[in-house]
Design a protein around this motif. Structure first.
Motif, PDB file in Angstrom:
ATOM      1  N   ALA A  16       0.831  -1.209   0.000  1.00  0.00           N
ATOM      2  CA  ALA A  16       0.000   0.000   0.000  1.00  0.00           C
ATOM      3  C   ALA A  16       0.865   1.259   0.000  1.00  0.00           C
ATOM      4  CB  ALA A  16      -0.937   0.000   1.201  1.00  0.00           C
ATOM      5  N   LEU A  17       1.949   1.254   0.771  1.00  0.00           N
ATOM      6  CA  LEU A  17       2.832   2.420   0.840  1.00  0.00           C
ATOM      7  C   LEU A  17       3.493   2.709  -0.504  1.00  0.00           C
ATOM      8  CD1 LEU A  17       4.554   1.977   4.310  1.00  0.00           C
ATOM      9  CD2 LEU A  17       2.831   3.673   3.676  1.00  0.00           C
ATOM     10  N   GLU A  18       3.811   1.665  -1.253  1.00  0.00           N
ATOM     11  CA  GLU A  18       4.448   1.857  -2.552  1.00  0.00           C
ATOM     12  C   GLU A  18       3.534   2.592  -3.530  1.00  0.00           C
ATOM     13  OE1 GLU A  18       5.809  -2.011  -3.727  1.00  0.00           O
ATOM     14  OE2 GLU A  18       7.292  -2.086  -2.115  1.00  0.00           O
ATOM     15  N   ARG A  72       5.510   8.980  -1.775  1.00  0.00           N
ATOM     16  CA  ARG A  72       5.164   8.823  -0.358  1.00  0.00           C
ATOM     17  C   ARG A  72       6.164   9.503   0.579  1.00  0.00           C
ATOM     18  NH1 ARG A  72       7.236   4.026  -2.059  1.00  0.00           N
ATOM     19  NH2 ARG A  72       8.980   3.184  -0.895  1.00  0.00           N
ATOM     20  N   GLN A  73       7.344   9.784   0.082  1.00  0.00           N
ATOM     21  CA  GLN A  73       8.363  10.434   0.899  1.00  0.00           C
ATOM     22  C   GLN A  73       8.369  11.942   0.717  1.00  0.00           C
ATOM     23  OE1 GLN A  73      11.609   8.173  -0.704  1.00  0.00           O
ATOM     24  NE2 GLN A  73      11.574   6.730   1.007  1.00  0.00           N
ATOM     25  N   LYS A 130      -1.783  10.410   3.980  1.00  0.00           N
ATOM     26  CA  LYS A 130      -2.103   9.073   3.458  1.00  0.00           C
ATOM     27  C   LYS A 130      -1.211   8.012   4.093  1.00  0.00           C
ATOM     28  CE  LYS A 130      -3.931  10.686  -0.963  1.00  0.00           C
ATOM     29  NZ  LYS A 130      -3.671  10.807  -2.417  1.00  0.00           N
ATOM     30  N   VAL A 131       0.057   8.337   4.312  1.00  0.00           N
ATOM     31  CA  VAL A 131       0.968   7.395   4.976  1.00  0.00           C
ATOM     32  C   VAL A 131       0.510   7.155   6.415  1.00  0.00           C
ATOM     33  CG1 VAL A 131       3.320   7.092   5.868  1.00  0.00           C
ATOM     34  CG2 VAL A 131       2.960   7.851   3.509  1.00  0.00           C
ATOM     35  N   ARG A 132       0.150   8.238   7.132  1.00  0.00           N
ATOM     36  CA  ARG A 132      -0.342   8.081   8.508  1.00  0.00           C
ATOM     37  C   ARG A 132      -1.589   7.214   8.547  1.00  0.00           C
ATOM     38  NH1 ARG A 132       1.141  13.364   8.790  1.00  0.00           N
ATOM     39  NH2 ARG A 132      -0.969  14.137   8.512  1.00  0.00           N
ATOM     40  N   ALA A 133      -2.503   7.431   7.610  1.00  0.00           N
ATOM     41  CA  ALA A 133      -3.736   6.650   7.569  1.00  0.00           C
ATOM     42  C   ALA A 133      -3.432   5.180   7.280  1.00  0.00           C
ATOM     43  CB  ALA A 133      -4.687   7.210   6.514  1.00  0.00           C
ATOM     44  N   ALA A 134      -2.500   4.926   6.374  1.00  0.00           N
ATOM     45  CA  ALA A 134      -2.162   3.547   6.015  1.00  0.00           C
ATOM     46  C   ALA A 134      -1.472   2.817   7.162  1.00  0.00           C
ATOM     47  CB  ALA A 134      -1.279   3.525   4.770  1.00  0.00           C
ATOM     48  N   THR A 135      -0.637   3.538   7.917  1.00  0.00           N
ATOM     49  CA  THR A 135       0.117   2.886   8.989  1.00  0.00           C
ATOM     50  C   THR A 135      -0.646   2.828  10.306  1.00  0.00           C
ATOM     51  OG1 THR A 135       1.217   4.971   9.519  1.00  0.00           O
ATOM     52  CG2 THR A 135       2.369   3.473   8.023  1.00  0.00           C
ATOM     53  N   ALA A 136      -1.757   3.538  10.403  1.00  0.00           N
ATOM     54  CA  ALA A 136      -2.525   3.570  11.657  1.00  0.00           C
ATOM     55  C   ALA A 136      -2.952   2.177  12.103  1.00  0.00           C
ATOM     56  CB  ALA A 136      -3.736   4.478  11.511  1.00  0.00           C
ATOM     57  N   ALA A 137      -3.272   1.310  11.161  1.00  0.00           N
ATOM     58  CA  ALA A 137      -3.756  -0.028  11.504  1.00  0.00           C
ATOM     59  C   ALA A 137      -2.686  -0.893  12.175  1.00  0.00           C
ATOM     60  CB  ALA A 137      -4.275  -0.736  10.256  1.00  0.00           C
TER      61      ALA A 137
END
Length: 136
Positions: free
Chosen positions: A29-31, A50-51, A90-97
């Motif tokens: 997902a991050l990619e 993403r960076q 978007k990165v924060r949302a993806a990693t929240a889980a």
């Protein structure tokens, strides 16, 4: 090996497998994450990875008639900063889980000291004590 130890080891292995699979999905997902931002009524558009690295910049030809060089530079910065903020969200949302509750530092980062649960022993004597092995 005692049955309760084996049960605990099996549980830990299952948790490990689940987390590993979850992290593999997160990596995929991050990619795919990219951010988008714009300025001057959409006449300056930026995309970042993403960076936050600028990957695309679009300038509507009308913007050259509308803005001077300094204003255009400011608009490019505004659009790229907005895109970077979008990607970061978007990165924060993806990693929240996969982040433990309360691990966020409030500034979009992670407080590493909160990643380990307080009840997990970090020394060998603590591990032995937890599993009843200290006096063996």
């Amino acid at each position: 090996m005692r049955a309760e130890w084996q049960a605990h080891i099996d549980q830990l292995l299952e948790t490990y497998r689940e987390k590993r699979q979850q992290l593999q999905g997160l990596q995929e997902a991050l990619e795919e994450i990219e951010g988008a931002g714009e300025a001057v009524d959409g006449q300056v558009r930026a995309r970042v990875d993403r960076q936050g690295k600028l990957t695309e910049l679009e300038l509507d030809p009308r913007v050259f008639r509308r803005l001077g060089s300094e204003e255009l530079a400011e608009a490019v910065l505004e659009a790229s900063n907005a895109a970077a903020a979008d990607a970061a969200a978007k990165v924060r949302a993806a990693t929240a889980a996969v982040m433990p509750a309360g691990a966020a530092d409030g500034e979009g980062g992670v407080d590493l000291s909160k990643l380990l649960s307080a009840d997990v022993p970090t020394d060998i004597d603590g591990v032995k004590r937890r599993y009843g092995l200290l006096d063996r």
